[in-house]
Motif scaffolding. Structure first.
Motif, PDB file in Angstrom:
ATOM      1  N   ARG A 109       0.910  -0.722   0.120  1.00 25.43           N
ATOM      2  CA  ARG A 109       0.000   0.206   0.044  1.00 25.43           C
ATOM      3  C   ARG A 109       0.779   1.278   0.360  1.00 25.43           C
ATOM      4  N   ALA A 110       0.593   2.054  -0.783  1.00 21.38           N
ATOM      5  CA  ALA A 110       1.177   3.604  -1.002  1.00 21.38           C
ATOM      6  C   ALA A 110       0.887   4.455  -1.786  1.00 21.38           C
ATOM      7  N   ASP A 111       0.492   5.647  -0.313  1.00 23.63           N
ATOM      8  CA  ASP A 111       0.115   6.720  -0.960  1.00 23.63           C
ATOM      9  C   ASP A 111       0.056   7.171  -2.147  1.00 23.63           C
ATOM     10  N   PRO A 112      -1.476   7.215  -3.176  1.00 28.48           N
ATOM     11  CA  PRO A 112       0.002   8.071  -4.831  1.00 28.48           C
ATOM     12  C   PRO A 112       0.102   9.872  -3.947  1.00 28.48           C
ATOM     13  N   GLN A 113       0.949  10.178  -5.292  1.00 30.50           N
ATOM     14  CA  GLN A 113       1.511  11.471  -4.792  1.00 30.50           C
ATOM     15  C   GLN A 113       1.446  11.950  -6.169  1.00 30.50           C
ATOM     16  N   SER A 114       0.948  13.359  -5.211  1.00 32.16           N
ATOM     17  CA  SER A 114       0.511  14.630  -6.130  1.00 32.16           C
ATOM     18  C   SER A 114       1.720  15.510  -6.619  1.00 32.16           C
ATOM     19  N   VAL A 115       0.903  16.045  -7.989  1.00 28.48           N
ATOM     20  CA  VAL A 115       2.763  17.318  -8.183  1.00 28.48           C
ATOM     21  C   VAL A 115       2.384  18.001  -7.131  1.00 28.48           C
ATOM     22  N   GLY A 116       1.267  18.371  -6.729  1.00 28.43           N
ATOM     23  CA  GLY A 116       1.348  19.407  -6.590  1.00 28.43           C
ATOM     24  C   GLY A 116      -0.315  19.920  -5.754  1.00 28.43           C
ATOM     25  N   PRO A 117      -1.053  20.713  -5.090  1.00 28.86           N
ATOM     26  CA  PRO A 117      -2.088  20.749  -4.507  1.00 28.86           C
ATOM     27  C   PRO A 117      -2.767  21.546  -5.495  1.00 28.86           C
ATOM     28  N   PRO A 118      -4.109  21.379  -4.825  1.00 28.31           N
ATOM     29  CA  PRO A 118      -5.272  21.268  -6.065  1.00 28.31           C
ATOM     30  C   PRO A 118      -4.844  23.335  -6.388  1.00 28.31           C
ATOM     31  N   LEU A 119      -5.141  23.219  -7.930  1.00 24.76           N
ATOM     32  CA  LEU A 119      -5.457  24.406  -7.898  1.00 24.76           C
ATOM     33  C   LEU A 119      -6.540  25.301  -7.623  1.00 24.76           C
ATOM     34  N   SER A 120      -6.955  26.758  -7.777  1.00 27.05           N
ATOM     35  CA  SER A 120      -7.979  27.016  -7.515  1.00 27.05           C
ATOM     36  C   SER A 120      -8.873  26.899  -8.556  1.00 27.05           C
ATOM     37  N   ASP A 121     -10.160  27.747  -8.504  1.00 29.60           N
ATOM     38  CA  ASP A 121     -11.455  27.034  -9.985  1.00 29.60           C
ATOM     39  C   ASP A 121     -10.965  28.553 -10.544  1.00 29.60           C
ATOM     40  N   ARG A 122      -9.937  29.040 -10.717  1.00 27.49           N
ATOM     41  CA  ARG A 122     -10.037  30.281 -11.400  1.00 27.49           C
ATOM     42  C   ARG A 122      -8.046  30.752 -11.345  1.00 27.49           C
ATOM     43  N   PRO A 123      -7.634  29.643 -12.109  1.00 22.31           N
ATOM     44  CA  PRO A 123      -6.194  29.429 -11.535  1.00 22.31           C
ATOM     45  C   PRO A 123      -5.701  30.594 -12.816  1.00 22.31           C
ATOM     46  N   ASP A 124      -4.387  31.526 -12.046  1.00 22.28           N
ATOM     47  CA  ASP A 124      -3.035  31.825 -12.916  1.00 22.28           C
ATOM     48  C   ASP A 124      -2.618  31.416 -13.876  1.00 22.28           C
TER      49      ASP A 124
END
Lengths: 441, 400
Positions: A109-124
């Motif tokens: 069991r290994a937790d999935p890794q992400s490439v970064g936090p979720p971006l906002s709804d209207r990202p830059d």
């Protein structure tokens, strides 16, 4: 708001009979059993350099190779497992590319890794481009990293974003199926990209034969900026040049692509990958494929990890009858691979297992004009073939670079002539001699 | 990397086949197209057998054998056996046979078949390379070489274009002919005893007489069309069914149209060709003038737009146009010859131009120039213009 405009078509092309129940089966997972060989180079970019070593354990989504170059793409582990070796592998488009071989370990069991936090709804916009590059999202249309396409688009503004679900070649259903399963996610992704690059119009294109899909999308599209466009599923409607011509009325000069005209075309799979990368920080490690062909026992749509070998896919779907040809991509444009060690990449759209192969013995051109009549961009493929055979020095008056390589000419040729091959070769030659920049009107 | 530990399905071959896209069976094949043409050419051949008897089979058989043998001999000499070439030559021989009258000496179909294949086809390089329709070329060649055997005298009864009479269809003898004093139609004219076949003016010739202003047809009145349609021409049922003199396959318009419709349905023939040829021929017949000879005085005057003639309540003008469509070689050219792809323009637009010019030229030649084989002459003339048409009708490339 969904808006049905007139249903424009294009001249030429070819109607394939599509079974009514195509794409009715839900998408199934193929969880890898054999080792995966994740290729480190895709498209035209340079290979990424590994950041893991043989024997090391990896978690799903973990970065396993990073790209030193801006044109390259990073690679991520699709599943939990152990790195077996840093080897080499064949993909449909390229032979002998560097790859990281991972033996999946379903128990650990290994937790999935992400490439970064979720971006906002209207990202830059910069955030989005950076995120897409970090997640390794590659656009199937153009075979180019999407982040790169968007970065280029910042110099030349993009007016339209088209998310295309039409697959007019026989057998292919994966895009339509993905749209049917996740319509909201597709629309969200389209709107997010549209906002990031300041596009004026957003489109989702569907086959006008898929009535149920259109009805359900109409409900989803209510009150949203994305427009739904139902187009004829005549082949090659999904080709970007034709799509832009029928949908927007833009006629691209020969040799230009949709991006040059300020139109970004994505398929549904890529749009969903964008959504996952931006919302969930998930890297692009899986691809939904159509697996079919007359030799496949359980054809359908499958979600496959990048790096899965075709042998593994074949084992999952089973075979009926002898296997003679394996095609990566559609029957019209796909590539026949020499063996099943070839692996699935982020741009693979289909794997077809065929029990028959056809090779007509060519005879001389009988000037029937079928190729001219069916060519969707108005070329004279028979003339291209004779120009190629005569090694004509200047074939520029025949516009070989306008060829979209759809293959309809070869299909309809009663003399079984290799018209598509001749056009491709002439096109490549014209590309060398006359760069695209020089063709501007 | 290796997949040695994997279980590979048993049906897996050692090596897969590779090949270029598209990975689909071709939608259509030229060989299939040739065979369909052969099958469909048998419809007018069957009609010819009924109307001209077994002599028709003899003519068509001879021209086919000559064509195939010529192709085979050249193939042996050049050491290039080609099954497609032989099938194609057989098709050309068959179509050529349909253009020849049934009552001809044996050497005419033989010479025509040999010339069609040797000169018309192989000399140019075989399938895909010839310039003129081989069958039309063979037909015109024997017309020029043996004019006395193939040209009925324009002003008499058409000495060598007999057709079988009532009660003698299929089995009659074309040699036992009678000349009718006043031929009014196949069914209507009483047959003298001992006769099995008729010699009557071909409707095509009567149309020619009209254009020439021939005195008997004007009948002293200023209504030559009325005289022609009511008295001189056979009922147009005869021309539609092919109960007239002519080439073996030229007569039966119904059989030819059925053949053409099937070929179009199977995509072996473009509708543009058939509709274009027939439409332009009808338009030309409707417009081009016939000569009206007033009594007693010299040259007479031209009557333009004969289609508008409607004397004494009889629509003589429209009927006259229908005769133009159904008689002579026009229908055979439109349905089986003009659609030959090698000698056609390559784009649909070019094909429309080709077909329109071909139809109009056929009617023009028939009315004012050559009395027989007008359609074949027109076809050869239009074949000659194909490169010019092609150059002017190139498709427009998207975005240019």
């Amino acid at each position: 708001m969904s808006l049905f405009r007139r249903r424009p078509s294009f001249r030429g092309g070819y109607w394939f009979a599509q079974p009514r129940d195509a794409g009715a089966e839900p998408i199934a997972d193929i969880s890898p059993t054999a080792p995966l060989a994740v290729p480190l180079a895709e498209g035209s970019g340079p290979a990424a350099s590994p950041v893991v070593e043989a024997g090391q354990a990896v978690a799903p989504g973990q970065l396993i190779a990073h790209s030193q170059d801006q044109d390259g793409l990073p690679a991520h582990a699709p599943v939990a497992g152990n790195v077996v070796e840093i080897g080499r592998v064949d993909t449909a488009n390229a032979c002998d590319v560097p790859a990281i071989v991972i033996a999946p370990d379903p128990v650990r069991r290994a937790d999935p890794q992400s490439v970064g936090p979720p971006l906002s709804d209207r990202p830059d916009p910069d955030e989005v481009i950076e995120r897409l590059s970090a997640a390794g999202v590659i656009n199937t249309v153009g075979d180019e990293p999407l982040g790169q396409q968007l970065a280029r688009a910042r110099q030349q503004p993009i007016q339209h974003v088209i998310v295309n679900s039409i697959e007019s070649q026989p057998v292919l259903v994966a895009q339509r199926r993905q749209l049917a399963e996740q319509p909201t996610n597709v629309l969200d992704a389209a709107e997010m990209i549209g906002h990031a690059i300041g596009a004026r119009r957003l489109w989702v294109t569907v086959s006008d034969a898929a009535k149920d899909l259109i009805r359900s999308l109409q409900r989803c599209c209510g009150g949203r900026p994305t427009r739904l466009a139902a187009l004829t599923p005549k082949y090659p409607q999904e080709s970007p040049v034709i799509l832009v011509h029928t949908l927007l009325g833009l006629a691209m000069p020969p040799g230009r692509n949709a991006l040059d005209a300020g139109v970004l075309v994505l398929d549904v799979g890529t749009a969903l990958a964008v959504g996952r990368a931006v919302r969930g920080g998930q890297p692009h490690t899986h691809r939904v494929l159509t697996v079919g062909g007359d030799a496949a026992e359980r054809p359908g749509c499958y979600r496959v990890a990048v790096g899965t070998s075709l042998a593994d896919v074949c084992e999952h779907v089973g075979l009926r009858g002898p296997l003679r040809r394996v095609v990566v991509g559609g029957l019209m444009t796909g590539l026949a691979v020499p063996d099943l060690n070839t692996v699935v990449t982020r741009t693979t759209s289909a794997v077809l297992f065929l029990s028959q192969s056809w090779r007509g013995r060519p005879i001389a051109c009988v000037r029937c004009g079928a190729c001219v009549e069916h060519c969707p961009v108005g070329l004279a493929p028979a003339s291209l073939l004779s120009a190629f055979e005569l090694d004509q020095a200047d074939a520029s008056d025949l516009y070989p670079e306008a060829c979209i390589e759809c293959g309809v000419c070869s299909l309809v040729c009663p003399s079984h002539l290799p018209l598509l091959l001749a056009a491709q070769r002439l096109k490549a030659r014209a590309g060398v001699r006359r760069p695209v920049e020089a063709t501007s009107p | 990397m290796s997949h040695a530990n994997q279980t590979v399905p048993s049906q897996m071959p050692a090596r897969l086949e590779v090949g270029a896209a598209p990975h689909l069976a071709p939608a259509i094949s030229y060989t299939e197209s040739i065979w369909t043409y052969i099958a469909m050419a048998c419809l007018p051949l069957g009609a010819g057998l009924v109307v001209y008897g077994l002599a028709a089979a003899r003519v068509v058989g001879l021209s086919m054998v000559a064509a195939v043998l010529t192709q085979r001999l050249i193939g042996v000499a050049k050491q290039q056996p080609g099954r497609t070439e032989i099938t194609h030559s057989a098709m050309m021989g068959l179509v050529l046979g349909l253009t020849l009258p049934a009552a001809t000496p044996w050497y005419i179909p033989v010479a025509a078949g040999a010339i069609a294949v040797a000169v018309g086809k192989v000399a140019f390089g075989g399938i895909g390379h010839y310039f003129w329709h081989p069958a039309a070329l063979g037909r015109i060649a024997v017309q020029v070489l043996f004019p006395e055997k193939l040209s009925p005298d324009l002003w008499t009864q058409g000495a060598n274009w007999p057709f079988l009479a009532r009660g003698h269809l299929l089995t009659g003898d074309l040699a036992r002919t009678c000349v009718a004093d006043h031929y009014v139609g196949w069914r209507e004219t009483p047959l003298p005893s001992g006769c099995e076949a008729w010699l009557a003016p071909r409707p095509e010739q009567i149309l020619r007489w009209l254009a020439d202003g021939r005195a008997e047809l004007t009948g002293g009145a200023d209504r030559p069309l009325l005289a022609a349609v009511r008295d001189a021409l056979p009922p147009w049922r005869d021309t539609v069914l092919g109960l007239t003199g002519g080439g073996v396959g030229e007569g039966c318009a119904v059989a030819l149209l059925v053949a053409a419709i099937y070929l179009m349905y199977r995509h072996h023939l473009r509708w543009q060709i058939v509709v274009g040829v027939l439409g332009a021929a009808a338009a030309a017949a409707a417009i081009l003038p016939i000569r009206v000879a007033p009594e007693g005085s010299g040259d007479g005057s031209w009557l333009w737009l004969p289609v508008l003639a409607w004397p004494e309540g009889l629509p003589a003008g429209p009927i006259y146009v229908l005769y133009h469509l159904t008689c002579g070689d026009l229908m055979l050219v439109a349905c089986l010859l003009a659609g030959e792809t090698v000698t056609n323009p390559i784009t649909p637009r070019g094909q429309i131009i080709f077909a329109l010019a071909l139809g109009a030229l056929t009617v023009f030649l028939r009315m004012y120039a050559v009395p027989v084989c007008a359609g074949y002459w027109a076809l050869l003339a239009m074949n000659t213009l194909v490169p010019l048409i092609d150059r002017r009708t190139q498709p427009r490339v998207l975005g240019t």
